[in-house]
Design a protein around this motif. Structure first.
Motif, PDB file in Angstrom:
ATOM      1  N   THR A 248       0.822  -1.220   0.000  1.00  0.00           N
ATOM      2  CA  THR A 248       0.000   0.000   0.000  1.00  0.00           C
ATOM      3  C   THR A 248       0.859   1.275   0.000  1.00  0.00           C
ATOM      4  OG1 THR A 248      -0.124  -0.082   2.425  1.00  0.00           O
ATOM      5  CG2 THR A 248      -1.908  -1.146   1.188  1.00  0.00           C
ATOM      6  N   TRP A 325      -4.929  -0.229  -2.606  1.00  0.00           N
ATOM      7  CA  TRP A 325      -5.594  -0.558  -1.345  1.00  0.00           C
ATOM      8  C   TRP A 325      -5.810  -2.066  -1.197  1.00  0.00           C
ATOM      9  CZ3 TRP A 325      -5.862   2.219   2.813  1.00  0.00           C
ATOM     10  CH2 TRP A 325      -5.923   3.623   2.740  1.00  0.00           C
ATOM     11  N   ALA A 328      -3.878  -4.418   1.217  1.00  0.00           N
ATOM     12  CA  ALA A 328      -4.173  -4.517   2.647  1.00  0.00           C
ATOM     13  C   ALA A 328      -4.919  -5.802   3.002  1.00  0.00           C
ATOM     14  CB  ALA A 328      -4.993  -3.303   3.091  1.00  0.00           C
TER      15      ALA A 328
END
Length: 535
Positions: A248, A325, A328
């Motif tokens: 990220t 993202w 994650a």
């Protein structure tokens, strides 16, 4: 007289057995054998007066009493055993009533009263009475009664076998290795535009997509050694956490060079994750179960690649940073791994044994070619379709999805064909992949291209689990981490050089079609060579 042959009967508690104190009890030692002092010998004191202990009154220890271990004797407590004090028993005080101990009056303890331990009374441990430890009692170690945990490792702390929870965590974690290679494909033009002022942006931007695979290829061998030294679980959980951090990082980085560094770190963590997951699947499961999960590993990664490609495009419509993202997702996987994954017990405490390179080099070399052949379909399909006039991105995506489905179906079926061994599965995989690539090279229409993609997809679905099973089949626990690392390096190096090899062949020959024909022919030749491998 000769001894009688005894009739069959059920166990000691069976029906129709005379009472142990009444009927039909032959003498166990004589059976119609005349007494040397009585039979046909008149009593000196009572002419024609039967001896109460002889004439027609068998001794309780003699007449017609079979061996206590004889088979088929009625139960001593069964029906049809007359009571010695009632029916057909003369009253000892009435006229014409014979002496109850002499004149044809059966002694309630002798005459026709079987000895409860002899006459037709089977030994409960022999006659038709199954021994609970022998008759029809399967040996718990017999081949016909396999342990329900056969082929499955046990948790050293709890004794519980590995199961679905461990397998699912490892299968989902394996998908992270393809996240780095496909997620950014839809947003590469946007990244290049965002850093248009950076020197060498045109060369650096594509490297963001491919550098993780290169790093995996270069470092998986080192990761395998760490796996064997440090332990599987510890390295896996740590790598999953670091993966989320470095994956990220581009959300906040404003330098293309720093983003490239983060991608290199992603490759390092992917090498550790992939090596740990594959090694643990081999540790936890053996035989058909291992084959099944190796096949499912290819299914999961293939489906994940298709899903990640689509999701990356959707998120990239918002911003080129948004797809990052997704990295994650490794954090919840790290939590699940910490909870459900356990470190298998070492079989020895000695220093790590050396790898059997003589047996390992051939599978690794074939895997290097297999990685190249496997990646041809993924990298070159869109170019083939474009070359025959298919410009619609939706059509290209649909054909790619069909090819991915074929790969998943073949990988799903690997557990069923794995019983034929590497001598069959590896040549079959290379033949299918090679014929599919040849079909793509010869395609001049959409149906031919689709057929070639499906056949190549079927071959790819068998290829990875077949090669992995072959490479790891002869390794011990202490060798498996390093062996998996070497295999993973070969596979990802093959995938990394695939577009370079195809591009080089296209330049030397007459274009992409000729290059694909060469690659397809090589795959078929490898299939012929691997037919003679030593499994």
């Amino acid at each position: 007289m000769p001894d009688r042959v005894l009739p069959s009967s059920p166990g000691p508690a069976g029906g129709n057995a005379p009472s142990p104190t009444t009927d039909n009890a032959p003498n166990p030692t004589t059976d119609n054998a005349p007494s040397p002092t009585t039979d046909n010998a008149p009593d000196p004191t009572a002419d024609n007066a039967p001896n109460p202990t002889t004439d027609n009154a068998p001794s309780p220890t003699t007449g017609n009493a079979p061996d206590p271990t004889a088979d088929n004797a009625p139960s001593p407590t069964a029906d049809k055993a007359p009571n010695p004090t009632i029916g057909n028993a003369p009253n000892p005080t009435t006229g014409n009533a014979p002496n109850p101990t002499t004149d044809n009056a059966p002694n309630p303890t002798t005459d026709n009263a079987p000895n409860p331990t002899t006459d037709n009374a089977p030994n409960p441990t022999t006659d038709n009475a199954p021994n609970p430890t022998t008759d029809n009692a399967p040996d718990p170690t017999a081949d016909r009664a396999p342990s329900p945990t056969a082929g499955i490792a046990l948790d050293p702390a709890t004794g519980r076998p590995a199961g679905r929870a461990q397998a699912l965590v490892l299968l989902f974690a394996s998908c992270l290795s393809v996240l780095g290679s496909v997620l950014l494909a839809p947003v590469l033009p946007s990244i290049q535009q965002a850093f248009a002022g950076t020197p060498g942006v045109a060369a650096l931007t594509p490297v963001l997509l491919t550098v993780p695979a290169l790093v995996i290829g270069l470092t998986a061998t080192v990761a395998g050694r760490i796996v064997d030294r440090l332990g599987r679980k510890r390295l896996l959980v740590g790598a999953l956490v670091v993966y989320a951090v470095v994956g990220t990082a581009p959300l906040w980085l404003d330098s293309l060079h720093l983003i490239l560094v983060s991608r290199i770190l992603v490759g390092l963590t992917e090498a550790a994750i992939m090596t740990c997951c594959t090694t643990l699947l081999a540790d936890y499961f053996a035989g058909p179960l291992r084959n099944r999960y190796f096949g499912l590993q290819t299914v999961f990664t293939t489906v994940a690649a298709t899903v990640f490609l689509a999701v990356g495009g959707l998120l990239g419509a918002h911003s080129w940073r948004t797809p990052f993202w997704l990295y994650a997702v490794s954090l919840p996987l790290a939590f699940l791994a910490a909870r459900h994954i356990w470190q298998p017990r070492r079989t020895t405490a000695a220093a790590l044994p050396p790898l059997p390179w003589r047996r390992l080099l051939t599978p690794v070399g074939v895997t290097l070619i297999g990685g190249l052949v496997f990646y041809v379909l993924i990298v070159e399909l869109s170019y083939v379709l474009d070359g025959i006039g298919v410009k619609s991105s939706s059509t290209i995506g649909f054909v790619s999805a069909i090819a991915s489905l074929a790969t998943a179906l073949a990988a799903w079926s690997f557990a069923k064909v794995a019983r034929f061994g590497p001598r069959v599965t590896i040549p079959a995989a290379f033949v299918l992949s090679g014929l599919g690539v040849l079909g793509l090279g010869l395609a001049q229409s959409l149906p031919v291209a689709v057929a070639g993609a499906v056949v190549a997809g079927l071959g790819n679905g068998l290829l990875l689990p077949a090669l992995l099973t072959w490479a790891l089949g002869s390794l011990t626990f202490e060798q498996r981490g390093r062996g998996t690392g070497v295999w993973t390096s070969a596979m990802f190096i093959g995938q990394f050089v695939c577009p370079l090899v195809v591009l080089g062949l296209s330049g030397v020959l007459t274009g992409l079609s000729s290059a694909l024909l060469v690659v397809g022919a090589v795959a078929v030749l490898v299939a012929g060579g691997t037919r003679f491998i030593r499994a």
